[in-house]
Design a protein around this motif. Structure first.
Motif, mmCIF file in Angstrom:
data_model
loop_
_atom_site.group_PDB
_atom_site.id
_atom_site.type_symbol
_atom_site.label_atom_id
_atom_site.label_comp_id
_atom_site.label_asym_id
_atom_site.label_seq_id
_atom_site.Cartn_x
_atom_site.Cartn_y
_atom_site.Cartn_z
ATOM 1 N N THR A 259 37.252 32.468 42.622
ATOM 2 C CA THR A 259 37.018 31.832 41.328
ATOM 3 C C THR A 259 38.088 32.168 40.299
ATOM 4 N N GLY A 260 38.891 33.184 40.559
ATOM 5 C CA GLY A 260 39.903 33.606 39.604
ATOM 6 C C GLY A 260 41.279 33.038 39.895
ATOM 7 N N ASP A 261 42.275 33.601 39.202
ATOM 8 C CA ASP A 261 43.661 33.149 39.338
ATOM 9 C C ASP A 261 44.473 33.970 40.316
ATOM 10 N N ASP A 262 44.114 35.243 40.490
ATOM 11 C CA ASP A 262 44.947 36.145 41.287
ATOM 12 C C ASP A 262 44.065 37.004 42.186
ATOM 13 N N LEU A 263 44.184 36.830 43.493
ATOM 14 C CA LEU A 263 43.386 37.589 44.452
ATOM 15 C C LEU A 263 43.787 39.063 44.461
ATOM 16 N N ASP A 264 44.956 39.381 43.943
ATOM 17 C CA ASP A 264 45.406 40.769 43.876
ATOM 18 C C ASP A 264 44.866 41.489 42.643
ATOM 19 N N SER A 265 43.709 41.081 42.188
ATOM 20 C CA SER A 265 43.112 41.687 40.998
ATOM 21 C C SER A 265 42.191 42.844 41.387
ATOM 22 N N PRO A 266 42.031 43.809 40.483
ATOM 23 C CA PRO A 266 41.135 44.930 40.772
ATOM 24 C C PRO A 266 39.672 44.516 40.659
ATOM 25 N N CYS A 267 38.841 45.179 41.447
ATOM 26 C CA CYS A 267 37.397 44.983 41.347
ATOM 27 C C CYS A 267 36.720 46.291 41.747
ATOM 28 N N VAL A 268 35.439 46.405 41.482
ATOM 29 C CA VAL A 268 34.709 47.618 41.842
ATOM 30 C C VAL A 268 34.090 47.442 43.222
ATOM 31 N N THR A 269 33.815 48.561 43.877
ATOM 32 C CA THR A 269 33.170 48.529 45.186
ATOM 33 C C THR A 269 31.680 48.221 45.017
#
Length: 148
Positions: A69-79
């Motif tokens: 859904t975002g622009d960049d798959l290399d974005s941080p996220c939480v586990t």
């Protein structure tokens, strides 16, 4: 493992996962009409549709297709464990987490979906999600069950 052997295994995995990948490509194609755009991410062995317009946010993997859904798959996220309050873990990269699911599909093919749902779906209890988080944290351990 030699490069030709690795390439052959990847090709077999892509073929084995292709029934689910077709579903992902169809969903991605519908998203194109609503502003999504697609590109091939060789490192992830996947076609990624960015700005996919539906869902709560984040990404879902269907075979060798990632709907994001975002622009960049290399974005941080939480586990999943962090989100569930099971500990304070460092952020991971979403692309690494989704790549683990691609690998899981390449081994299990269409069996991935029913097994994933039987294991708890989108949940911290799901061994597929825990393995994907582990892989994103360490670069190893994408298989959901320990080998003996």
């Amino acid at each position: 493992m030699s490069a030709p052997a690795r390439l052959a295994l990847h090709a077999l995995g892509v073929l084995w996962a292709s029934p689910v990948s077709v579903l992902g490509l169809l969903a991605g194609a519908v998203g194109l009409a609503f502003g999504a755009h697609a590109h091939l991410r060789r490192r992830d062995l996947a076609v990624v549709f960015h700005r996919w317009p539906w869902g709560p946010g984040g990404a879902i993997t269907l075979g060798n297709v990632i709907l994001h859904t975002g622009d960049d798959l290399d974005s941080p996220c939480v586990t999943y464990a962090h989100r569930a309050g099971h500990g304070d873990e460092a952020a991971i990269v979403l692309a690494d987490h989704e790549r683990a699911h691609v690998y899981q599909y390449m081994v299990l093919g269409a069996l991935f979906l029913p097994l994933y749902l039987l294991c708890g779906g989108v949940s911290v209890r799901n061994p597929f999600e825990r393995a994907a988080d582990r892989y994103a944290q360490t670069g190893r351990g994408w298989w959901p069950w320990p080998s003996r």
